[in-house]
Motif scaffolding. Sequence first.
Motif, PDB file in Angstrom:
ATOM      1  N   ARG A  40     -15.283  -9.343  15.039  1.00 41.27           N
ATOM      2  CA  ARG A  40     -15.572  -7.908  15.990  1.00 41.27           C
ATOM      3  C   ARG A  40     -14.607  -6.944  15.319  1.00 41.27           C
ATOM      4  O   ARG A  40     -15.068  -5.836  15.538  1.00 41.27           O
ATOM      5  N   ILE A  41     -13.508  -7.119  14.539  1.00 38.25           N
ATOM      6  CA  ILE A  41     -12.979  -6.136  13.927  1.00 38.25           C
ATOM      7  C   ILE A  41     -13.849  -5.098  13.071  1.00 38.25           C
ATOM      8  O   ILE A  41     -13.864  -4.139  13.256  1.00 38.25           O
ATOM      9  N   PRO A  42     -14.547  -5.859  11.953  1.00 37.84           N
ATOM     10  CA  PRO A  42     -15.307  -5.051  11.305  1.00 37.84           C
ATOM     11  C   PRO A  42     -16.539  -4.508  12.048  1.00 37.84           C
ATOM     12  O   PRO A  42     -17.150  -3.393  11.629  1.00 37.84           O
ATOM     13  N   GLU A  43     -17.104  -5.103  12.942  1.00 34.27           N
ATOM     14  CA  GLU A  43     -18.218  -4.694  13.948  1.00 34.27           C
ATOM     15  C   GLU A  43     -17.807  -3.378  14.431  1.00 34.27           C
ATOM     16  O   GLU A  43     -18.265  -2.299  14.380  1.00 34.27           O
ATOM     17  N   VAL A  44     -16.531  -3.215  15.202  1.00 35.51           N
ATOM     18  CA  VAL A  44     -16.249  -2.072  15.913  1.00 35.51           C
ATOM     19  C   VAL A  44     -15.684  -1.210  14.862  1.00 35.51           C
ATOM     20  O   VAL A  44     -16.293   0.108  15.323  1.00 35.51           O
ATOM     21  N   THR A  45     -14.955  -1.405  13.895  1.00 36.19           N
ATOM     22  CA  THR A  45     -14.596  -0.391  12.919  1.00 36.19           C
ATOM     23  C   THR A  45     -15.695   0.262  12.413  1.00 36.19           C
ATOM     24  O   THR A  45     -15.705   1.283  12.187  1.00 36.19           O
ATOM     25  N   ALA A  46     -16.725  -0.702  11.895  1.00 35.79           N
ATOM     26  CA  ALA A  46     -17.707  -0.015  11.170  1.00 35.79           C
ATOM     27  C   ALA A  46     -18.619   0.750  11.733  1.00 35.79           C
ATOM     28  O   ALA A  46     -19.135   1.914  11.501  1.00 35.79           O
ATOM     29  N   HIS A  47     -18.672   0.752  13.174  1.00 41.30           N
ATOM     30  CA  HIS A  47     -19.352   1.489  14.110  1.00 41.30           C
ATOM     31  C   HIS A  47     -18.884   3.133  14.197  1.00 41.30           C
ATOM     32  O   HIS A  47     -19.694   3.948  14.241  1.00 41.30           O
ATOM     33  N   LEU A  48     -17.519   2.954  14.227  1.00 42.47           N
ATOM     34  CA  LEU A  48     -16.839   4.338  14.019  1.00 42.47           C
ATOM     35  C   LEU A  48     -16.751   4.976  12.691  1.00 42.47           C
ATOM     36  O   LEU A  48     -17.209   6.065  12.452  1.00 42.47           O
ATOM     37  N   VAL A  49     -16.446   4.147  11.789  1.00 39.64           N
ATOM     38  CA  VAL A  49     -16.122   4.655  10.415  1.00 39.64           C
ATOM     39  C   VAL A  49     -17.221   5.137   9.785  1.00 39.64           C
ATOM     40  O   VAL A  49     -17.381   6.050   9.125  1.00 39.64           O
ATOM     41  N   GLU A  50     -18.481   4.356  10.000  1.00 40.07           N
ATOM     42  CA  GLU A  50     -19.703   4.640   9.479  1.00 40.07           C
ATOM     43  C   GLU A  50     -20.629   5.678  10.172  1.00 40.07           C
ATOM     44  O   GLU A  50     -21.820   5.681  10.066  1.00 40.07           O
ATOM     45  N   ALA A  51     -20.025   6.271  11.113  1.00 37.77           N
ATOM     46  CA  ALA A  51     -20.644   7.028  12.138  1.00 37.77           C
ATOM     47  C   ALA A  51     -21.163   8.293  11.715  1.00 37.77           C
ATOM     48  O   ALA A  51     -21.739   9.191  12.267  1.00 37.77           O
ATOM     49  N   GLY A  52     -21.004   8.645  10.402  1.00 41.11           N
ATOM     50  CA  GLY A  52     -21.284   9.952   9.798  1.00 41.11           C
ATOM     51  C   GLY A  52     -20.227  11.237  10.073  1.00 41.11           C
ATOM     52  O   GLY A  52     -20.432  12.101   9.702  1.00 41.11           O
ATOM     53  N   GLY A  53     -19.007  10.772  10.244  1.00 35.37           N
ATOM     54  CA  GLY A  53     -17.810  11.665  10.092  1.00 35.37           C
ATOM     55  C   GLY A  53     -17.699  12.259   8.856  1.00 35.37           C
ATOM     56  O   GLY A  53     -18.114  11.710   7.866  1.00 35.37           O
ATOM     57  N   LYS A  54     -17.150  13.444   8.585  1.00 30.51           N
ATOM     58  CA  LYS A  54     -16.782  14.148   7.640  1.00 30.51           C
ATOM     59  C   LYS A  54     -15.554  13.722   6.604  1.00 30.51           C
ATOM     60  O   LYS A  54     -15.791  14.188   5.476  1.00 30.51           O
ATOM     61  N   ARG A  55     -15.075  12.701   7.021  1.00 30.85           N
ATOM     62  CA  ARG A  55     -13.959  12.225   6.209  1.00 30.85           C
ATOM     63  C   ARG A  55     -12.828  13.359   6.081  1.00 30.85           C
ATOM     64  O   ARG A  55     -12.497  13.507   5.125  1.00 30.85           O
ATOM     65  N   LEU A  56     -12.916  14.205   6.860  1.00 28.23           N
ATOM     66  CA  LEU A  56     -12.036  15.516   6.455  1.00 28.23           C
ATOM     67  C   LEU A  56     -10.508  15.103   6.255  1.00 28.23           C
ATOM     68  O   LEU A  56     -10.128  15.877   5.088  1.00 28.23           O
ATOM     69  N   ARG A  57      -9.915  14.514   6.952  1.00 27.09           N
ATOM     70  CA  ARG A  57      -8.460  14.290   6.771  1.00 27.09           C
ATOM     71  C   ARG A  57      -8.232  13.361   5.405  1.00 27.09           C
ATOM     72  O   ARG A  57      -7.270  13.926   4.688  1.00 27.09           O
ATOM     73  N   PRO A  58      -9.033  12.500   5.021  1.00 25.59           N
ATOM     74  CA  PRO A  58      -8.584  11.820   3.662  1.00 25.59           C
ATOM     75  C   PRO A  58      -9.026  12.934   2.689  1.00 25.59           C
ATOM     76  O   PRO A  58      -8.370  12.846   1.612  1.00 25.59           O
ATOM     77  N   MET A  59      -9.877  13.609   2.851  1.00 28.01           N
ATOM     78  CA  MET A  59     -10.357  14.540   1.801  1.00 28.01           C
ATOM     79  C   MET A  59      -9.091  15.543   1.355  1.00 28.01           C
ATOM     80  O   MET A  59      -8.784  15.875   0.441  1.00 28.01           O
ATOM     81  N   LEU A  60      -8.494  15.922   2.774  1.00 26.08           N
ATOM     82  CA  LEU A  60      -7.410  16.709   2.530  1.00 26.08           C
ATOM     83  C   LEU A  60      -6.281  16.061   1.465  1.00 26.08           C
ATOM     84  O   LEU A  60      -5.561  16.824   0.882  1.00 26.08           O
ATOM     85  N   THR A  61      -6.127  14.917   1.647  1.00 24.98           N
ATOM     86  CA  THR A  61      -5.045  14.321   1.062  1.00 24.98           C
ATOM     87  C   THR A  61      -5.366  14.106  -0.375  1.00 24.98           C
ATOM     88  O   THR A  61      -4.685  14.617  -1.132  1.00 24.98           O
ATOM     89  N   LEU A  62      -6.724  14.005  -0.619  1.00 25.92           N
ATOM     90  CA  LEU A  62      -6.972  13.793  -2.113  1.00 25.92           C
ATOM     91  C   LEU A  62      -6.962  15.371  -2.796  1.00 25.92           C
ATOM     92  O   LEU A  62      -6.706  15.516  -3.769  1.00 25.92           O
ATOM     93  N   ALA A  63      -7.775  16.306  -2.057  1.00 29.76           N
ATOM     94  CA  ALA A  63      -7.548  17.722  -2.602  1.00 29.76           C
ATOM     95  C   ALA A  63      -6.372  18.186  -2.963  1.00 29.76           C
ATOM     96  O   ALA A  63      -5.874  18.935  -3.621  1.00 29.76           O
ATOM     97  N   ALA A  64      -5.309  17.957  -1.942  1.00 30.95           N
ATOM     98  CA  ALA A  64      -3.993  18.429  -1.981  1.00 30.95           C
ATOM     99  C   ALA A  64      -3.331  17.877  -3.472  1.00 30.95           C
ATOM    100  O   ALA A  64      -2.622  18.589  -4.042  1.00 30.95           O
TER     101      ALA A  64
END
Length: 333
Positions: A40-64
């Motif tokens: 259930r962990i990957p099921e629930v997580t994948a539903h949210l993680v792969e829902a089309g979010g912009k990944r803005l916060r991790p991109m801020l880390t990478l960009a900085a």
Amino acid sequence: MSLDDASQKPHDRLARVLADDMERVNALIRARMASEHAPRIPEVTAHLVEAGGKRLRPMLTLAAARMCGYSGENHVKLAATVEFIHTATLLHDDVVDESAQRRGRPTANLLWDNKSSVLVGDYLFARSFQLMVETDSLRVMDILADASATIAEGEVLQLTAAQNLATDENVYLQVIRGKTAALFAAACEVGGVTAGVEEEKIAALRAYGDALGISFQIVDDLLDYDGDSSTTGKNVGDDFRERKLTMPVIKAVAKADAEERAFWVRVIEKGRQEDGDLEQALALLARHETLEETRQEALRWAEEAKQALALFPESDLREMLLDLADYVVARVR
């Protein structure tokens, strides 16, 4: 800047420039959200993680990190850490708020149950701390652990402040600094720390993230009353129905006469909402021009974010981060 022109969206440009790093971040996320014993962990997580979010916060880390000249590997682990923390808080938030929709899709707590959402969120928090440890930086761990505590503190403060008409803009700012800006600030700050730049630049990155996060949340709260659910992924008036005191309402309460205040007491403090109340609330916000005042606050914070980056030399990444601050508020220009 046209919001309909994808080539002009700074987060899309960031995604293209950081594509190789983001591919590694996403691979790490998929690997670490796996569970041998609890499918259930990957099921629930994948539903949210792969829902089309912009990944803005991790991109801020990478960009900085990249803007500061970093060429190692820890920024990938830190970006994944930031995304895990963010995803964990979303799972918990949807339970607390009893939300039925996020990013235009049913929430995990609706598709599964509250217990699954809470426990999977806990799992992701644990995974985030494992990734922090792997960077072998006590300072990075301190920054992200502090951000995690601040996020939780902000959410608890919102519980007590959200339905209290005595809540003013200072308390509101404290709430959104906790629930949103803390992770933006930490995401940027750890990028500078892992790159080993001077303290002045690390502080500037943190200030950028803080102001960007505040502007982002003010805009989000504004769009709850003045947005389009087909583009925001939220139902217009959700904050009103959930009796959340956000900036447009706080400003309206401060200007309310006795009759108007009685309305706000009934619908927010006492929760006795009736048909037509949302429309009346919108009329009061329009009467006192608090949507426009809130928009101006968002613009001011976006400008503050841009000013924080003045310390850095010109570069493509710096320009994209400046554009990102403009884009956050372009939704309500």
